[in-house]
Design a protein around this motif. Structure first.
Motif, PDB file in Angstrom:
ATOM      1  N   ASP A 104       0.895  -1.177   0.226  1.00 11.48           N
ATOM      2  CA  ASP A 104       0.142  -0.117  -0.147  1.00 11.48           C
ATOM      3  C   ASP A 104       0.726   1.407  -0.091  1.00 11.48           C
ATOM      4  O   ASP A 104       0.328   2.359  -0.531  1.00 11.48           O
ATOM      5  N   ALA A 105       2.205   1.048   0.671  1.00 12.88           N
ATOM      6  CA  ALA A 105       3.065   2.575   0.985  1.00 12.88           C
ATOM      7  C   ALA A 105       3.170   2.887  -1.077  1.00 12.88           C
ATOM      8  O   ALA A 105       3.425   3.827  -0.422  1.00 12.88           O
ATOM      9  N   TYR A 106       4.042   1.522  -1.369  1.00  8.71           N
ATOM     10  CA  TYR A 106       4.972   1.655  -2.411  1.00  8.71           C
ATOM     11  C   TYR A 106       3.262   2.368  -3.027  1.00  8.71           C
ATOM     12  O   TYR A 106       4.039   3.036  -4.668  1.00  8.71           O
ATOM     13  N   LYS A 107       2.479   1.640  -3.261  1.00  5.72           N
ATOM     14  CA  LYS A 107       1.628   2.125  -4.680  1.00  5.72           C
ATOM     15  C   LYS A 107       0.682   4.141  -4.260  1.00  5.72           C
ATOM     16  O   LYS A 107       0.590   4.178  -5.183  1.00  5.72           O
ATOM     17  N   SER A 108       1.078   4.086  -2.741  1.00  3.93           N
ATOM     18  CA  SER A 108       0.792   5.618  -2.991  1.00  3.93           C
ATOM     19  C   SER A 108       1.891   6.008  -3.526  1.00  3.93           C
ATOM     20  O   SER A 108       1.803   7.546  -3.813  1.00  3.93           O
ATOM     21  N   ARG A 109       3.501   5.937  -3.376  1.00  2.00           N
ATOM     22  CA  ARG A 109       3.918   6.637  -3.264  1.00  2.00           C
ATOM     23  C   ARG A 109       3.713   6.000  -5.312  1.00  2.00           C
ATOM     24  O   ARG A 109       4.649   7.414  -5.630  1.00  2.00           O
ATOM     25  N   LEU A 110       3.858   6.082  -6.152  1.00  2.00           N
ATOM     26  CA  LEU A 110       3.827   5.110  -7.276  1.00  2.00           C
ATOM     27  C   LEU A 110       2.620   6.390  -7.728  1.00  2.00           C
ATOM     28  O   LEU A 110       2.370   7.405  -8.992  1.00  2.00           O
ATOM     29  N   ALA A 111       1.408   7.047  -6.935  1.00  6.65           N
ATOM     30  CA  ALA A 111       0.403   7.628  -7.313  1.00  6.65           C
ATOM     31  C   ALA A 111       0.738   9.517  -7.202  1.00  6.65           C
ATOM     32  O   ALA A 111       0.064  10.116  -6.785  1.00  6.65           O
ATOM     33  N   GLY A 112       2.113   8.985  -6.663  1.00  3.00           N
ATOM     34  CA  GLY A 112       2.878  10.781  -6.142  1.00  3.00           C
ATOM     35  C   GLY A 112       2.015  11.273  -4.865  1.00  3.00           C
ATOM     36  O   GLY A 112       3.067  12.895  -4.486  1.00  3.00           O
ATOM     37  N   PHE A 113       1.508  10.763  -3.485  1.00  5.43           N
ATOM     38  CA  PHE A 113       1.416  10.718  -2.810  1.00  5.43           C
ATOM     39  C   PHE A 113       3.098  10.374  -1.630  1.00  5.43           C
ATOM     40  O   PHE A 113       3.496   8.580  -1.692  1.00  5.43           O
ATOM     41  N   THR A 114       2.786  12.004  -0.012  1.00  3.72           N
ATOM     42  CA  THR A 114       4.235  11.695   0.439  1.00  3.72           C
ATOM     43  C   THR A 114       3.796  10.996   1.603  1.00  3.72           C
ATOM     44  O   THR A 114       4.140  11.874   3.005  1.00  3.72           O
ATOM     45  N   ASN A 115       2.358  10.938   1.848  1.00  4.95           N
ATOM     46  CA  ASN A 115       1.754  10.657   2.995  1.00  4.95           C
ATOM     47  C   ASN A 115       1.156   9.113   3.912  1.00  4.95           C
ATOM     48  O   ASN A 115       0.572   9.415   4.781  1.00  4.95           O
ATOM     49  N   ASP A 116       2.303   8.384   3.208  1.00  3.51           N
ATOM     50  CA  ASP A 116       2.044   6.701   3.802  1.00  3.51           C
ATOM     51  C   ASP A 116       1.962   6.492   5.572  1.00  3.51           C
ATOM     52  O   ASP A 116       3.626   8.213   5.486  1.00  3.51           O
ATOM     53  N   GLU A 117       3.119   6.008   5.887  1.00  4.55           N
ATOM     54  CA  GLU A 117       2.858   4.912   7.012  1.00  4.55           C
ATOM     55  C   GLU A 117       4.886   5.721   7.160  1.00  4.55           C
ATOM     56  O   GLU A 117       4.796   5.772   8.696  1.00  4.55           O
ATOM     57  N   PHE A 118       5.615   5.354   6.163  1.00  5.46           N
ATOM     58  CA  PHE A 118       7.104   6.068   6.574  1.00  5.46           C
ATOM     59  C   PHE A 118       7.329   6.793   6.573  1.00  5.46           C
ATOM     60  O   PHE A 118       8.884   7.224   6.414  1.00  5.46           O
ATOM     61  N   TYR A 119       6.696   7.998   5.612  1.00  2.00           N
ATOM     62  CA  TYR A 119       6.667   9.502   5.849  1.00  2.00           C
ATOM     63  C   TYR A 119       6.824   9.956   7.220  1.00  2.00           C
ATOM     64  O   TYR A 119       6.849  11.013   7.431  1.00  2.00           O
ATOM     65  N   LEU A 120       5.869   9.254   8.204  1.00  2.00           N
ATOM     66  CA  LEU A 120       5.561   9.746   9.496  1.00  2.00           C
ATOM     67  C   LEU A 120       6.879   9.204  10.831  1.00  2.00           C
ATOM     68  O   LEU A 120       7.031   8.012  10.187  1.00  2.00           O
ATOM     69  N   ASP A 121       7.048  10.158  11.778  1.00  2.00           N
ATOM     70  CA  ASP A 121       7.779   9.707  13.084  1.00  2.00           C
ATOM     71  C   ASP A 121       7.069   8.816  13.793  1.00  2.00           C
ATOM     72  O   ASP A 121       5.777   8.763  13.633  1.00  2.00           O
ATOM     73  N   SER A 122       7.815   8.519  15.040  1.00  2.39           N
ATOM     74  CA  SER A 122       6.779   7.376  15.218  1.00  2.39           C
ATOM     75  C   SER A 122       5.348   7.988  16.776  1.00  2.39           C
ATOM     76  O   SER A 122       4.160   7.677  16.685  1.00  2.39           O
ATOM     77  N   GLU A 123       5.813   9.305  16.483  1.00  4.28           N
ATOM     78  CA  GLU A 123       4.813  10.370  16.854  1.00  4.28           C
ATOM     79  C   GLU A 123       3.379  10.595  15.461  1.00  4.28           C
ATOM     80  O   GLU A 123       2.940  12.257  16.287  1.00  4.28           O
ATOM     81  N   GLY A 124       4.124  10.731  14.404  1.00  5.84           N
ATOM     82  CA  GLY A 124       2.766  11.399  13.635  1.00  5.84           C
ATOM     83  C   GLY A 124       3.869  11.948  13.020  1.00  5.84           C
ATOM     84  O   GLY A 124       2.300  13.088  12.044  1.00  5.84           O
ATOM     85  N   ASN A 125       4.784  13.014  13.119  1.00  5.91           N
ATOM     86  CA  ASN A 125       5.141  13.672  12.226  1.00  5.91           C
ATOM     87  C   ASN A 125       5.768  13.724  10.896  1.00  5.91           C
ATOM     88  O   ASN A 125       6.284  12.355  10.596  1.00  5.91           O
TER      89      ASN A 125
END
Length: 206
Positions: A104-125
């Motif tokens: 799901d994260a890979y599909k999100s990046r292929l669509a041009g989004f940068t808000n998948d869970e791996f773009y967030l730190d442990s606190e959600g930033n």
């Protein structure tokens, strides 16, 4: 002449007595039949072989794992069956969930989004650079897909093994082991040349 007659009579009487005694001895040797003959025997009645029993056990285990073991009265095997199948199912579900995360994260990046869970730190930033790169997402998908496929194969194999075990157990329960017929290996040392002879011994009692 007169003296010989009594002697002859006595001799004949003793001869008859001796013959009677010998007849009695012969009867004793042969033995007289008792009035009542009691035969002490033990008749062991074996249960009839049911040719459908192995098929039933296999069918029960196919419908519900462990049911064939219960049919064979091997109750101690039921927990082993469920632990094995449970472990295989657990690893399959875990690897499948991890595979979906990275996919799901890979599909999100292929669509041009940068808000998948791996773009967030442990606190959600939001992070400027992701914790896992695109190449890392591809490798993770490949790893977890292979792991879930292996887990699925192992689980299916354990399910089939549960069926085979029930079938074989049912066959062995009906296997005729007769004490009058035995086949056993033997090892004997040749006393002449001190060599060992290995073979099989077949004993058959009538």
């Amino acid at each position: 002449m007169l003296n010989k007659l009594p002697i002859t009579g006595i001799f004949l009487f003793l001869s008859c007595f001796s013959l009677l005694a010998q007849d009695k001895d012969k009867n004793k040797e042969l033995g007289e039949l008792p009035k009542e003959v009691v035969i002490d025997s033990i008749i062991k009645i074996k249960e009839p072989i049911n040719p459908l029993s192995p098929a039933k056990a296999a069918f029960y285990s196919a419908v519900l794992p462990g049911l064939g073991q219960a049919y064979n009265k091997k109750y101690w095997k039921i927990p082993i069956v469920y632990v094995a199948l449970g472990a295989g199912t657990y690893f399959y579900i875990t690897n499948n969930n991890e595979y979906k995360r990275y996919r799901d994260a890979y599909k999100s990046r292929l669509a041009g989004f940068t808000n998948d869970e791996f773009y967030l730190d442990s606190e959600g930033n939001q992070l400027e650079t992701p914790r896992v790169t695109d190449d890392g997402l591809r490798r993770a998908q490949k790893l977890f897909r292979r792991n879930k496929e292996v887990s699925l194969l192992v689980t299916v194999g354990l399910y089939a093994l549960n069926i085979i075990d029930a079938n074989v157990d049912a066959h062995l329960m009906q296997y005729n082991v007769d004490e009058n017929l035995t086949l056993a290996p033997h090892y004997k040392i040749n006393e002449i040349d001190a060599t060992g002879n290995l073979g099989l011994t077949l004993n058959f009692k009538f």
